[in-house]
Design a protein around this motif. Structure first.
Motif, short mmCIF file in Angstrom:
data_model
loop_
_atom_site.label_atom_id
_atom_site.label_comp_id
_atom_site.label_asym_id
_atom_site.label_seq_id
_atom_site.Cartn_x
_atom_site.Cartn_y
_atom_site.Cartn_z
N THR A 107 21.50 125.25 -35.50
CA THR A 107 21.23 126.55 -36.10
C THR A 107 19.74 126.86 -36.03
O THR A 107 18.90 125.95 -35.88
CB THR A 107 21.67 126.57 -37.57
N GLY A 108 19.42 128.12 -36.18
CA GLY A 108 18.01 128.51 -36.23
C GLY A 108 17.30 127.88 -37.41
O GLY A 108 16.10 127.57 -37.34
N THR A 109 18.04 127.66 -38.49
CA THR A 109 17.46 127.03 -39.69
C THR A 109 16.94 125.64 -39.38
O THR A 109 15.89 125.22 -39.88
CB THR A 109 18.50 126.97 -40.82
N LYS A 110 17.67 124.90 -38.53
CA LYS A 110 17.23 123.55 -38.18
C LYS A 110 15.90 123.60 -37.43
O LYS A 110 15.01 122.77 -37.69
CB LYS A 110 18.28 122.86 -37.32
N ILE A 111 15.74 124.55 -36.54
CA ILE A 111 14.48 124.67 -35.80
C ILE A 111 13.34 125.00 -36.76
O ILE A 111 12.23 124.46 -36.64
CB ILE A 111 14.59 125.74 -34.70
N ARG A 158 6.58 126.01 -27.96
CA ARG A 158 7.56 127.11 -27.91
C ARG A 158 6.86 128.45 -27.74
O ARG A 158 7.29 129.31 -26.96
CB ARG A 158 8.42 127.11 -29.18
N ASP A 159 5.76 128.64 -28.47
CA ASP A 159 5.01 129.89 -28.36
C ASP A 159 4.46 130.08 -26.95
O ASP A 159 4.52 131.19 -26.38
CB ASP A 159 3.86 129.91 -29.37
N VAL A 160 3.91 129.01 -26.38
CA VAL A 160 3.36 129.09 -25.02
C VAL A 160 4.45 129.44 -24.02
O VAL A 160 4.24 130.20 -23.07
CB VAL A 160 2.67 127.75 -24.65
N ALA A 161 5.65 128.88 -24.26
CA ALA A 161 6.77 129.13 -23.34
C ALA A 161 7.41 130.49 -23.56
O ALA A 161 8.24 130.93 -22.73
CB ALA A 161 7.82 128.03 -23.50
N GLY A 162 7.06 131.17 -24.66
CA GLY A 162 7.64 132.48 -24.94
C GLY A 162 9.10 132.43 -25.34
O GLY A 162 9.86 133.38 -25.09
N LYS A 163 9.51 131.34 -25.98
CA LYS A 163 10.90 131.18 -26.41
C LYS A 163 11.04 131.49 -27.90
O LYS A 163 10.09 131.33 -28.67
CB LYS A 163 11.38 129.75 -26.15
N THR A 164 12.24 131.90 -28.30
CA THR A 164 12.50 132.18 -29.72
C THR A 164 13.10 130.94 -30.39
O THR A 164 13.58 130.01 -29.71
CB THR A 164 13.49 133.34 -29.87
N GLN A 165 13.08 130.95 -31.71
CA GLN A 165 13.69 129.84 -32.45
C GLN A 165 15.19 129.75 -32.15
O GLN A 165 15.74 128.65 -32.05
CB GLN A 165 13.45 130.02 -33.95
N LYS A 195 13.13 124.14 -39.88
CA LYS A 195 12.82 122.90 -40.62
C LYS A 195 12.08 121.91 -39.73
O LYS A 195 11.15 121.22 -40.19
CB LYS A 195 14.11 122.27 -41.14
N MET A 196 12.47 121.83 -38.47
CA MET A 196 11.78 120.92 -37.56
C MET A 196 10.33 121.32 -37.37
O MET A 196 9.42 120.48 -37.41
CB MET A 196 12.50 120.90 -36.20
N GLU A 197 10.09 122.60 -37.20
CA GLU A 197 8.72 123.06 -36.95
C GLU A 197 7.86 122.98 -38.21
O GLU A 197 6.63 123.00 -38.10
CB GLU A 197 8.76 124.49 -36.40
N ARG A 198 8.49 122.91 -39.36
CA ARG A 198 7.74 122.72 -40.61
C ARG A 198 7.56 121.25 -40.97
O ARG A 198 6.94 120.93 -41.98
CB ARG A 198 8.44 123.46 -41.75
N GLY A 199 8.16 120.38 -40.17
CA GLY A 199 8.05 118.95 -40.44
C GLY A 199 8.91 118.49 -41.59
O GLY A 199 8.65 117.44 -42.19
N ALA A 200 9.95 119.24 -41.90
CA ALA A 200 10.75 118.95 -43.09
C ALA A 200 11.90 117.99 -42.83
O ALA A 200 12.52 117.50 -43.78
CB ALA A 200 11.30 120.25 -43.68
N VAL A 201 12.21 117.71 -41.57
CA VAL A 201 13.33 116.83 -41.24
C VAL A 201 12.91 115.84 -40.16
O VAL A 201 12.06 116.14 -39.32
CB VAL A 201 14.56 117.63 -40.75
N PRO A 202 13.51 114.65 -40.14
CA PRO A 202 13.24 113.72 -39.05
C PRO A 202 13.84 114.24 -37.75
O PRO A 202 14.83 114.98 -37.77
CB PRO A 202 13.93 112.42 -39.50
#
Length: 282
Positions: free
Chosen positions: A34-38, A17-24, A40-47
């Protein structure tokens, strides 16, 4: 809660995402989430679902077959690990090792380099018990026996319906260290000789005569999975904590070190001969 595999996958998606220059929020819109889901996904907190991983890869411009297959495989391995209702949940004494045992349960192969002790998957109950007693860090000595039971339970991964491919390189000093006394070590050495005969177990001894070698600074274990673009994670036990090395660079580095140490080790047949020689001295 986050898992080792989940954090690895989340970190990869964050990097893309950082390389692509996109926001959460932009990523969330792609998934109708929701942004919250992203977060959690990036923190490895959800399947993560395969569909979501594929959609994010395409949005980030990282839709190459190899990249997508690797990340989807990682997502599957993480889901399998989270769903596992493993026997290890019965053993609170495993503490920090519970995460490792859960990964070992869904792994297809494990490579371990051990400087000072026999690998857990190859330990006899008497040897494991003597190690626990000698460790001296148990606040409740009644926990030692459940710990030994859990270690024995782990070893079914070598003999069950889907046996783990296990490659261990062990320093000669670990075989000569008198853990638990002569009788315990004799039983342990006999067990090593027996396990070396299993088709899914590769055991090499690194002899003293090998001299200086690249594995002198620490022991470690590389855990591998069978999904496309197999993802490795590295486990290192210290005296105070468990360290996970989750980056691709760390996995590649430790794989190289393991291979270099293994090349210095004795062939399996010669390793068994050394074990038999030490047995005669014990």
């Amino acid at each position: 809660m986050s898992t080792v595999l989940g954090r690895r996958l989340g970190g990869e998606l964050l990097r893309l995402r950082d390389v692509a220059g996109k926001t959460q929020q932009q990523a969330a819109d792609v998934l109708n989430a929701t942004g919250t889901k992203i977060v959690k996904m990036e923190r490895g907190a959800v399947p993560m679902r395969d569909l979501d991983v594929r959609a994010l890869c395409e949005f980030y411009g990282a839709g190459g077959d190899e990249t997508v297959a690797r990340l989807v495989g990682l997502a599957k391995a993480d889901r399998d690990r989270r769903k596992a209702k493993g026997w290890w949940n019965q053993y609170p004494v495993l503490r920090d090792m519970a995460e490792y045992v859960a990964l070992e349960d869904v792994a297809t192969s494990v490579r371990t380099w051990q400087l000072a002790i026999v690998p857990g998957l190859l330990q006899t109950p008497d040897y494991a018990r003597a190690l626990a007693v000698g460790n001296g860090s148990w606040e409740d000595v009644d926990e030692i026996e459940p710990f030994v039971e859990s270690r024995v339970a782990r070893q079914t991964r070598l003999t069950g319906e889907r046996p783990l491919n296990f490659w261990a390189v062990v320093h000669e000093g670990a075989l000569r260290q008198l853990v638990g006394g002569q009788n315990v070590m004799r039983g342990q050495l006999q067990h090593l000789r027996e396990m070396a005969g299993r088709p899914n177990v590769r055991l090499q001894i690194l002899p003293y005569l090998a001299g200086a070698h690249p594995g002198m600074t620490s022991a470690f274990t590389v855990v591998s999975f069978d999904e496309p673009g197999a993802v490795d994670v590295v486990h290192v036990d210290t005296t105070s904590t468990t360290v996970w090395m989750e980056s691709e660079a760390d996995a590649a580095h430790h794989s190289v070190v393991f291979d270099r140490v293994a090349r210095l080790g004795l062939a399996q047949r010669n390793s068994v001969q050394l074990i038999e020689s030490i047995l005669k001295e014990t």
